[in-house]
Design an enzyme around this catalytic site. Sequence first.
Site, PDB file in Angstrom:
ATOM      1  N   HIS A 275       6.254  -3.192  45.015  1.00 34.20           N
ATOM      2  CA  HIS A 275       5.610  -2.351  44.011  1.00 34.20           C
ATOM      3  C   HIS A 275       4.141  -2.121  44.392  1.00 34.20           C
ATOM      4  O   HIS A 275       3.662  -0.982  44.374  1.00 34.20           O
ATOM      5  CB  HIS A 275       5.732  -3.010  42.628  1.00 34.20           C
ATOM      6  CG  HIS A 275       4.896  -2.371  41.573  1.00 34.20           C
ATOM      7  ND1 HIS A 275       5.398  -1.439  40.684  1.00 34.20           N
ATOM      8  CD2 HIS A 275       3.579  -2.497  41.279  1.00 34.20           C
ATOM      9  CE1 HIS A 275       4.424  -1.034  39.891  1.00 34.20           C
ATOM     10  NE2 HIS A 275       3.312  -1.667  40.217  1.00 34.20           N
ATOM     11  N   GLU A 276       3.451  -3.196  44.760  1.00 35.27           N
ATOM     12  CA  GLU A 276       2.042  -3.070  45.154  1.00 35.27           C
ATOM     13  C   GLU A 276       1.885  -2.196  46.398  1.00 35.27           C
ATOM     14  O   GLU A 276       0.970  -1.378  46.481  1.00 35.27           O
ATOM     15  CB  GLU A 276       1.421  -4.456  45.404  1.00 35.27           C
ATOM     16  CG  GLU A 276       1.385  -5.383  44.200  1.00 35.27           C
ATOM     17  CD  GLU A 276       0.586  -4.817  43.033  1.00 35.27           C
ATOM     18  OE1 GLU A 276      -0.397  -4.107  43.281  1.00 35.27           O
ATOM     19  OE2 GLU A 276       0.970  -5.071  41.880  1.00 35.27           O
ATOM     20  N   HIS A 279       1.951   1.427  45.575  1.00 31.39           N
ATOM     21  CA  HIS A 279       0.653   2.003  45.179  1.00 31.39           C
ATOM     22  C   HIS A 279      -0.141   2.431  46.402  1.00 31.39           C
ATOM     23  O   HIS A 279      -0.783   3.473  46.417  1.00 31.39           O
ATOM     24  CB  HIS A 279      -0.174   0.969  44.409  1.00 31.39           C
ATOM     25  CG  HIS A 279       0.236   0.797  42.984  1.00 31.39           C
ATOM     26  ND1 HIS A 279       0.323   1.849  42.105  1.00 31.39           N
ATOM     27  CD2 HIS A 279       0.565  -0.310  42.270  1.00 31.39           C
ATOM     28  CE1 HIS A 279       0.696   1.396  40.909  1.00 31.39           C
ATOM     29  NE2 HIS A 279       0.862   0.093  40.997  1.00 31.39           N
ATOM     30  N   GLU A 359       2.504   3.912  37.989  1.00 35.71           N
ATOM     31  CA  GLU A 359       3.334   2.709  37.883  1.00 35.71           C
ATOM     32  C   GLU A 359       4.810   3.039  38.089  1.00 35.71           C
ATOM     33  O   GLU A 359       5.525   2.320  38.790  1.00 35.71           O
ATOM     34  CB  GLU A 359       3.145   2.025  36.523  1.00 35.71           C
ATOM     35  CG  GLU A 359       1.787   1.371  36.338  1.00 35.71           C
ATOM     36  CD  GLU A 359       1.422   0.431  37.466  1.00 35.71           C
ATOM     37  OE1 GLU A 359       2.283  -0.343  37.914  1.00 35.71           O
ATOM     38  OE2 GLU A 359       0.258   0.485  37.922  1.00 35.71           O
ATOM     39  N   ASP A 363       7.138   1.630  41.072  1.00 35.32           N
ATOM     40  CA  ASP A 363       8.438   1.014  40.788  1.00 35.32           C
ATOM     41  C   ASP A 363       9.529   1.704  41.609  1.00 35.32           C
ATOM     42  O   ASP A 363      10.396   1.056  42.191  1.00 35.32           O
ATOM     43  CB  ASP A 363       8.793   1.147  39.296  1.00 35.32           C
ATOM     44  CG  ASP A 363       8.029   0.152  38.432  1.00 35.32           C
ATOM     45  OD1 ASP A 363       7.447  -0.794  38.995  1.00 35.32           O
ATOM     46  OD2 ASP A 363       8.017   0.338  37.201  1.00 35.32           O
TER      47      ASP A 363
HETATM   48 ZN   LIG Z   1       1.384  -1.341  39.538  1.00 35.37          ZN
END
Ligand SMILES: [Zn+2]
Length: 415
Positions: A275-276, A279, A359, A363
């Site tokens: 997930h990070e 980003h 976000e 995801d």
């Molecule tokens: Zn996040």
Amino acid sequence: MYNTYFIIILSILVFGFLLERILDHLNFHRWKSDLLEKLASFYSKEEYKKAYQYNKTKDRFSLLTDSLSFIIMILFFVLGGFAWLNGILEPGIDSEILLALAFFGILFIASDLISIPFSIYNTFVIEEKFGFNKTTPRIFVFDKLKSYLLTIVIGGGISYVLLWLISELREDFWLYAFLVVLAFSILMNFFYTTLILPLFNKLKPLEEGELKSAIEDFASKVKFPLTKVFVIDGSKRSSKANAFFSGFGRKKKIVLYDTLIEKHTTEELVAVLAHEVGHFKKKHIIKNMVVSFLQTFVMLYILSLLLFHETISVGLTNAFGLEGTNAVLHINLIAIAILFEPVNLILGLFGNIVSRKYEFQADRFAVENSNGEALASALKKMSAHHLSNLDPHPAYVFFYYSHPPLIQRLEEMNS
Ligand SMILES: [Zn+2]
């Protein structure tokens, strides 16, 4: 004193407080005493009850602290407290810059002293009661001292430079101030994990083993330039868990809380990391930085217009109870900070809309490149452990949430 600017500033303060109260009220009464059906799969009745009590306690506590600081601010403003403090300092200090630093310094110390008892209550009573607190009184005191030191050195240093630019260059200060802020934020980003964070926590490289190889495998699969993975002793202060990225370019680091590693499986941890990385891959970090620099650029320009506008600057000073025809720099900086509040509210609102979209994208990246089930299970575990509000009011989410509520994230991941 009671000029148009006085009315505008008072209205902004009152409006901001009322808006917060309305949103808090909506959110507070949203909680149902029964467990919602859609949460039942990962929330036991007991956990739900505990989350309910934790959130109620937190809400009541913030109602108390917010109301108190609102009342103090309004009284200080309406009764001419700022002018009174200025009157005490001014005769003894010749330099405009030093006078402003002393003025802000005293206001900072006073508001910090008022907040200390509440902060102690929050850590050692509320967080303690719900089993989160790991902070000892000794850590609490040292944290306080270290953050004072940082505020004096870093905060004082940058404030001095900015005030010096204003006082030397007058209305032309803003472009130089922007360059200083730009350089400062980039430096802070570079040195945060090497210089600032070690003052508060121990960082050590992630040990060789199953987790490290799983992370390395994932990084090479998605072609992520992995530099270093660190473990931080978050357990020193709280049992709450987290993970973050810091720095950019070759200074880029991934930091995992020991509390996160403790409670999750390797698959879950890799999914959280995915997930990070999402980003990063979707360029969210760099986009956020560019937007925030643009905002600073525009804000500083508007600040220069207001600060050096003849009638506005004198009007603002007068609104704070200082008579006469001279504008006072530090008073006007406070006045303009309040005038910016509605603008900040709107910018923050848009920022949150974008952040919630990011976000979902991060995801999605984790689902496509790692393990969606593992991410979902990690998010559920964290929400349950942190006693998060799983069903916040939509209006509250719209204004304040930088992350979508868990249920929405799970639905989006499954779609
Ligand atoms: Zn996040």
